[in-house]
Design a protein around this motif. Structure first.
Motif, PDB file in Angstrom:
ATOM      1  N   ALA A  87      -4.541   4.338 -12.955  1.00  0.00           N
ATOM      2  CA  ALA A  87      -5.365   5.539 -12.929  1.00  0.00           C
ATOM      3  C   ALA A  87      -6.309   5.480 -11.732  1.00  0.00           C
ATOM      4  O   ALA A  87      -6.998   4.487 -11.534  1.00  0.00           O
ATOM      5  N   LEU A  88      -6.300   6.551 -10.933  1.00  0.00           N
ATOM      6  CA  LEU A  88      -7.252   6.692  -9.829  1.00  0.00           C
ATOM      7  C   LEU A  88      -8.343   7.639 -10.295  1.00  0.00           C
ATOM      8  O   LEU A  88      -8.053   8.753 -10.725  1.00  0.00           O
ATOM      9  N   PHE A  89      -9.587   7.192 -10.210  1.00  0.00           N
ATOM     10  CA  PHE A  89     -10.731   7.955 -10.681  1.00  0.00           C
ATOM     11  C   PHE A  89     -11.565   8.419  -9.492  1.00  0.00           C
ATOM     12  O   PHE A  89     -11.704   7.699  -8.515  1.00  0.00           O
ATOM     13  N   ARG A  90     -12.143   9.614  -9.632  1.00  0.00           N
ATOM     14  CA  ARG A  90     -13.017  10.157  -8.593  1.00  0.00           C
ATOM     15  C   ARG A  90     -14.375  10.480  -9.215  1.00  0.00           C
ATOM     16  O   ARG A  90     -14.450  11.174 -10.231  1.00  0.00           O
ATOM     17  N   THR A  91     -15.429   9.962  -8.605  1.00  0.00           N
ATOM     18  CA  THR A  91     -16.776  10.232  -9.096  1.00  0.00           C
ATOM     19  C   THR A  91     -17.299  11.536  -8.501  1.00  0.00           C
ATOM     20  O   THR A  91     -16.684  12.116  -7.596  1.00  0.00           O
ATOM     21  N   VAL A  92     -18.444  11.956  -8.976  1.00  0.00           N
ATOM     22  CA  VAL A  92     -19.098  13.157  -8.434  1.00  0.00           C
ATOM     23  C   VAL A  92     -19.409  12.960  -6.960  1.00  0.00           C
ATOM     24  O   VAL A  92     -19.371  13.900  -6.171  1.00  0.00           O
ATOM     25  N   GLU A  93     -19.688  11.704  -6.558  1.00  0.00           N
ATOM     26  CA  GLU A  93     -20.020  11.389  -5.164  1.00  0.00           C
ATOM     27  C   GLU A  93     -18.776  11.162  -4.311  1.00  0.00           C
ATOM     28  O   GLU A  93     -18.867  10.677  -3.185  1.00  0.00           O
ATOM     29  N   ASP A  94     -17.591  11.482  -4.840  1.00  0.00           N
ATOM     30  CA  ASP A  94     -16.309  11.338  -4.143  1.00  0.00           C
ATOM     31  C   ASP A  94     -15.921   9.887  -3.865  1.00  0.00           C
ATOM     32  O   ASP A  94     -15.136   9.611  -2.964  1.00  0.00           O
ATOM     33  N   GLU A  95     -16.442   8.955  -4.661  1.00  0.00           N
ATOM     34  CA  GLU A  95     -15.946   7.590  -4.609  1.00  0.00           C
ATOM     35  C   GLU A  95     -14.641   7.560  -5.397  1.00  0.00           C
ATOM     36  O   GLU A  95     -14.496   8.274  -6.390  1.00  0.00           O
ATOM     37  N   VAL A  96     -13.704   6.728  -4.970  1.00  0.00           N
ATOM     38  CA  VAL A  96     -12.417   6.621  -5.658  1.00  0.00           C
ATOM     39  C   VAL A  96     -12.195   5.169  -6.061  1.00  0.00           C
ATOM     40  O   VAL A  96     -12.389   4.255  -5.256  1.00  0.00           O
TER      41      VAL A  96
ATOM     42  N   TRP B 110       0.841  -1.203   0.000  1.00  0.00           N
ATOM     43  CA  TRP B 110       0.000   0.000   0.000  1.00  0.00           C
ATOM     44  C   TRP B 110       0.872   1.247   0.000  1.00  0.00           C
ATOM     45  O   TRP B 110       1.878   1.299   0.701  1.00  0.00           O
ATOM     46  N   ILE B 111       0.460   2.241  -0.797  1.00  0.00           N
ATOM     47  CA  ILE B 111       1.138   3.533  -0.786  1.00  0.00           C
ATOM     48  C   ILE B 111       0.083   4.629  -0.615  1.00  0.00           C
ATOM     49  O   ILE B 111      -1.044   4.487  -1.082  1.00  0.00           O
ATOM     50  N   GLU B 112       0.461   5.677   0.103  1.00  0.00           N
ATOM     51  CA  GLU B 112      -0.446   6.815   0.253  1.00  0.00           C
ATOM     52  C   GLU B 112      -0.276   7.709  -0.970  1.00  0.00           C
ATOM     53  O   GLU B 112       0.840   8.048  -1.361  1.00  0.00           O
ATOM     54  N   ILE B 113      -1.400   8.078  -1.572  1.00  0.00           N
ATOM     55  CA  ILE B 113      -1.397   8.865  -2.803  1.00  0.00           C
ATOM     56  C   ILE B 113      -1.552  10.360  -2.524  1.00  0.00           C
ATOM     57  O   ILE B 113      -0.975  11.192  -3.200  1.00  0.00           O
ATOM     58  N   GLY B 114      -2.366  10.690  -1.550  1.00  0.00           N
ATOM     59  CA  GLY B 114      -2.653  12.097  -1.253  1.00  0.00           C
ATOM     60  C   GLY B 114      -4.088  12.215  -0.771  1.00  0.00           C
ATOM     61  O   GLY B 114      -4.673  11.256  -0.278  1.00  0.00           O
ATOM     62  N   ARG B 115      -4.639  13.383  -0.938  1.00  0.00           N
ATOM     63  CA  ARG B 115      -6.010  13.637  -0.495  1.00  0.00           C
ATOM     64  C   ARG B 115      -6.976  13.387  -1.642  1.00  0.00           C
ATOM     65  O   ARG B 115      -6.602  13.497  -2.809  1.00  0.00           O
ATOM     66  N   VAL B 116      -8.214  13.070  -1.288  1.00  0.00           N
ATOM     67  CA  VAL B 116      -9.227  12.820  -2.308  1.00  0.00           C
ATOM     68  C   VAL B 116      -9.393  14.048  -3.215  1.00  0.00           C
ATOM     69  O   VAL B 116      -9.624  13.920  -4.415  1.00  0.00           O
TER      70      VAL B 116
ATOM     71  N   ASP C 105      -9.982   9.446   6.528  1.00  0.00           N
ATOM     72  CA  ASP C 105      -9.783  10.851   6.900  1.00  0.00           C
ATOM     73  C   ASP C 105      -9.425  11.710   5.691  1.00  0.00           C
ATOM     74  O   ASP C 105      -8.577  12.603   5.767  1.00  0.00           O
ATOM     75  N   GLY C 106     -10.054  11.417   4.538  1.00  0.00           N
ATOM     76  CA  GLY C 106      -9.823  12.205   3.327  1.00  0.00           C
ATOM     77  C   GLY C 106      -8.552  11.853   2.585  1.00  0.00           C
ATOM     78  O   GLY C 106      -8.254  12.450   1.554  1.00  0.00           O
ATOM     79  N   LYS C 107      -7.793  10.875   3.098  1.00  0.00           N
ATOM     80  CA  LYS C 107      -6.552  10.467   2.437  1.00  0.00           C
ATOM     81  C   LYS C 107      -6.791   9.190   1.638  1.00  0.00           C
ATOM     82  O   LYS C 107      -7.503   8.292   2.071  1.00  0.00           O
ATOM     83  N   VAL C 108      -6.155   9.117   0.470  1.00  0.00           N
ATOM     84  CA  VAL C 108      -6.307   7.986  -0.439  1.00  0.00           C
ATOM     85  C   VAL C 108      -5.051   7.127  -0.392  1.00  0.00           C
ATOM     86  O   VAL C 108      -3.939   7.634  -0.544  1.00  0.00           O
ATOM     87  N   SER C 109      -5.243   5.822  -0.188  1.00  0.00           N
ATOM     88  CA  SER C 109      -4.146   4.857  -0.269  1.00  0.00           C
ATOM     89  C   SER C 109      -4.478   3.866  -1.368  1.00  0.00           C
ATOM     90  O   SER C 109      -5.634   3.492  -1.570  1.00  0.00           O
ATOM     91  N   LEU C 110      -3.437   3.429  -2.064  1.00  0.00           N
ATOM     92  CA  LEU C 110      -3.577   2.522  -3.193  1.00  0.00           C
ATOM     93  C   LEU C 110      -2.766   1.269  -2.943  1.00  0.00           C
ATOM     94  O   LEU C 110      -1.612   1.344  -2.521  1.00  0.00           O
ATOM     95  N   CYS C 111      -3.382   0.110  -3.203  1.00  0.00           N
ATOM     96  CA  CYS C 111      -2.674  -1.160  -3.124  1.00  0.00           C
ATOM     97  C   CYS C 111      -2.087  -1.449  -4.499  1.00  0.00           C
ATOM     98  O   CYS C 111      -2.792  -1.385  -5.511  1.00  0.00           O
TER      99      CYS C 111
END
Length: 114
Positions: free
Chosen positions: A32-41, A7-13, A98-104
């Motif tokens: 690619a990390l995608f963000r929807t209008v509803e803030d799903e990632v 896992w790596i931390e990417i940043g904030r949503v 807490d608003g932070k995005v991590s990626l596996c």
């Protein structure tokens, strides 16, 4: 957790544009990390299953992204091309805390074997 998960931390949503994407370059290829209008990632291999187009340059609509090359739709939650098209982009687990995005960096086994 699966073995060999990294896992790596990417940043904030907020670092990912709504209805857009941000690319993470890895030794195994671009994700690619995608963000929807509803803030799903969601995270997918940045390669359309059709002709390899960069999904990160497509437009997110609901829980799908349209490939910029030939307008194939790919479901963000499964990585599968939307019927009648067939194919799959590898999906990667994402965590939001807490608003932070991590990626596996270990992909899910979402693509059926040929």
């Amino acid at each position: 957790m699966k073995m060999n998960e990294h896992w790596i931390e990417i940043g904030r949503v907020e670092d990912i544009p709504r209805r857009g994407a941000r690319v993470v370059r890895t030794a195994a290829g671009d994700i690619a990390l995608f963000r929807t209008v509803e803030d799903e990632v969601f995270a997918l291999q940045d390669q359309c299953p059709h002709k390899g187009g960069p999904l990160s340059q497509g437009i997110v609509s609901g829980r799908k992204v349209a490939c910029p090359l030939h307008d194939w739709k790919v479901a963000l939650d499964t990585g599968l091309a939307v019927a009648p098209d067939e194919g799959c982009a590898a999906r990667f687990p994402v965590r939001l805390k807490d608003g932070k995005v991590s990626l596996c960096l270990t992909p899910d086994d979402n693509c059926p074997n040929p």
